[in-house]
Design a protein around this motif. Structure first.
Motif, mmCIF file in Angstrom:
data_model
loop_
_atom_site.group_PDB
_atom_site.id
_atom_site.type_symbol
_atom_site.label_atom_id
_atom_site.label_comp_id
_atom_site.label_asym_id
_atom_site.label_seq_id
_atom_site.Cartn_x
_atom_site.Cartn_y
_atom_site.Cartn_z
ATOM 1 N N ALA A 172 21.251 -53.313 26.599
ATOM 2 C CA ALA A 172 22.200 -53.116 27.702
ATOM 3 C C ALA A 172 23.342 -54.112 27.614
ATOM 4 O O ALA A 172 24.504 -53.772 27.863
ATOM 5 N N GLN A 173 23.028 -55.354 27.256
ATOM 6 C CA GLN A 173 24.075 -56.373 27.113
ATOM 7 C C GLN A 173 25.052 -56.002 25.998
ATOM 8 O O GLN A 173 26.256 -56.178 26.147
ATOM 9 N N ASP A 174 24.504 -55.494 24.899
ATOM 10 C CA ASP A 174 25.367 -55.114 23.770
ATOM 11 C C ASP A 174 26.302 -53.968 24.161
ATOM 12 O O ASP A 174 27.471 -53.945 23.763
ATOM 13 N N LYS A 175 25.787 -53.015 24.954
ATOM 14 C CA LYS A 175 26.625 -51.899 25.379
ATOM 15 C C LYS A 175 27.737 -52.361 26.315
ATOM 16 O O LYS A 175 28.860 -51.846 26.267
ATOM 17 N N ILE A 176 27.422 -53.322 27.173
ATOM 18 C CA ILE A 176 28.465 -53.898 28.038
ATOM 19 C C ILE A 176 29.563 -54.506 27.185
ATOM 20 O O ILE A 176 30.755 -54.299 27.420
ATOM 21 N N GLN A 177 29.156 -55.273 26.171
ATOM 22 C CA GLN A 177 30.122 -55.955 25.323
ATOM 23 C C GLN A 177 30.997 -54.965 24.568
ATOM 24 O O GLN A 177 32.216 -55.146 24.460
ATOM 25 N N LYS A 215 21.807 -63.975 37.830
ATOM 26 C CA LYS A 215 22.209 -62.700 37.239
ATOM 27 C C LYS A 215 20.965 -61.896 36.905
ATOM 28 O O LYS A 215 19.944 -62.463 36.499
ATOM 29 N N ASP A 253 32.784 -63.507 29.256
ATOM 30 C CA ASP A 253 32.094 -63.655 30.547
ATOM 31 C C ASP A 253 32.257 -65.065 31.110
ATOM 32 O O ASP A 253 31.300 -65.666 31.613
ATOM 33 N N LYS A 267 18.227 -59.869 34.975
ATOM 34 C CA LYS A 267 17.784 -59.914 33.592
ATOM 35 C C LYS A 267 17.784 -58.497 33.027
ATOM 36 O O LYS A 267 17.020 -57.649 33.462
ATOM 37 N N ILE A 268 18.669 -58.267 32.079
ATOM 38 C CA ILE A 268 18.761 -56.945 31.470
ATOM 39 C C ILE A 268 18.483 -57.055 29.981
ATOM 40 O O ILE A 268 18.536 -58.136 29.398
ATOM 41 N N SER A 269 18.195 -55.952 29.366
ATOM 42 C CA SER A 269 17.806 -55.949 27.954
ATOM 43 C C SER A 269 18.984 -56.296 27.057
ATOM 44 O O SER A 269 20.150 -56.188 27.445
ATOM 45 N N ARG A 270 18.652 -56.711 25.843
ATOM 46 C CA ARG A 270 19.687 -57.007 24.846
ATOM 47 C C ARG A 270 20.516 -55.767 24.541
ATOM 48 O O ARG A 270 21.731 -55.855 24.365
#
Length: 362
Positions: free
Chosen positions: A46-51, A39, A126, A41-44
């Motif tokens: 970006a991950q938070d916005k996905i969530q 997968k 996920d 590697k994206i920033s925290r």
């Protein structure tokens, strides 16, 4: 020495396949081993916005229903002594067992909704979803085994005659009654779900979910109809849709009802369209519950059974079809995305035809 056997055609084909694969650096797919599992590697952040986006993928009423189903799934796992590590992701055997756990007791739609809740839980975390063909047939079997008591009667629609009762019995000089009648006429003739027009929260509303005063587009069309912008709909989500509110002959004309409501309540452009003034002169959001309570209170005096929110959209669609409006026009006006709306004509025609004939004076 043992003699070598002559290669068969199958052996020769296998050797050719091996040579072709070896000539390509990473096999037939030209991908490095394990590249599909990797997968980015994206920033925290970006991950938070996905969530956050995923957690807002479902409407609040759906999430509330899913929460109860997920609790049922976890209780089932406790009962079957399923380890936590085997619950997420859940294997297909476990999913089938949960789906079939109340076979013969519940409707097929209930089982499907419960599985949908578990699937949503996997999406949020996920986790791989293992529901496949066996689960599909398990759910089909649960549907076939559903007892007759689990099947609800068709929800009766609102009729034009019922709107006429509201017109006669509501006080159109009262701010709340004026808002109730305008919302009823718009939901019926605009073929709209109440959730597209009214707030479900007590005394408040969520921005971008219900029409504001500015969403009733001026000026009126040449024929006197209005365009009402619905900021959020079930099919289009936050993209919203435009609803055509057409002038009608008779007491339940939505254009007249809207004019009375907006004048009495002095609706402000940046506040909910369907709001009403309280005794202190403040605008109060008309909620779905208060709206239905008021309508059913009036109808109960005439022996009419309780109606739910979707009954307005069903009623408006059926009324237009019974009146002979071209089904394609009804579909476009009602923003129906499939042919399912035509079922209402078949379902309710025997029930409503006598009432319709009486209403139009046939």
């Amino acid at each position: 020495m043992p003699r070598c056997s002559k290669p068969t055609r199958d052996d020769e084909a296998a050797q050719r396949h091996q040579r072709r694969a070896a000539s390509k650096p990473y096999g037939l797919s030209r991908r490095r081993p394990g590249s599909q599992q990797e997968k980015p590697k994206i920033s925290r952040e970006a991950q938070d916005k996905i969530q956050i986006a995923i957690q807002n993928a479902w409407a609040q009423p759906t999430l509330k229903k899913y929460g109860a189903s997920l609790e049922a799934f976890l209780r089932f796992c406790d009962k079957e002594n399923i380890p936590d590590s085997q619950r997420l992701p859940a294997g297909e055997v476990l999913l089938c067992a949960f789906a079939a756990s109340r076979a013969g007791e519940i409707a097929g739609s209930t089982a499907r909704d419960a599985i949908a809740a578990v699937k949503a839980w996997h999406v949020v975390h996920d986790a791989d979803w293992n529901g496949g063909l066996r689960l599909k047939y398990t759910l089909r079997g649960v549907e076939h085994l559903a007892p007759s008591t689990s099947k609800h009667d068709e929800r009766p629609p609102v009729t034009a005659a019922m709107l006429d009762i509201l017109e006669r019995k509501l006080d159109h000089s009262d701010p709340k009654d004026a808002a109730v009648f305008a919302a009823a006429c718009c939901a019926f003739w605009g073929q709209a779900d109440l959730g597209e027009l009214l707030s479900t929260a007590q005394g408040s509303y969520k921005q971008g979910r219900i029409p504001l005063g500015s969403d009733l587009k001026p000026p009126p069309t040449r024929l006197g109809s209005r365009i009402l912008r619905l900021p959020y709909t079930e099919s289009k989500g936050a993209r919203g849709e435009d609803a055509m509110i057409c002038r009608q002959q008779g007491p339940s004309d939505p254009i007249r009802a809207l004019a009375n409501h907006t004048a009495i309540n002095d609706i402000e452009p940046d506040l909910p369209l369907f709001a009403h003034r309280n005794k202190r002169g403040e605008l109060v959001c008309l909620t779905r519950r208060k709206f239905l309570d008021r309508c059913n209170e009036v109808w109960a005096r005439y022996g009419v059974s309780t109606r739910t929110g979707h009954a307005f959209r069903i009623g408006g669609t059926t009324e237009l079809l019974l009146a002979g409006v071209n089904p394609d026009v009804v579909q476009a006006m009602g923003r129906w995305k499939s042919e399912a709306f035509r079922v209402y004509r078949e379902t309710y025609i025997d029930l409503l035809a006598p009432l319709h004939a009486e209403y139009i004076g046939v």
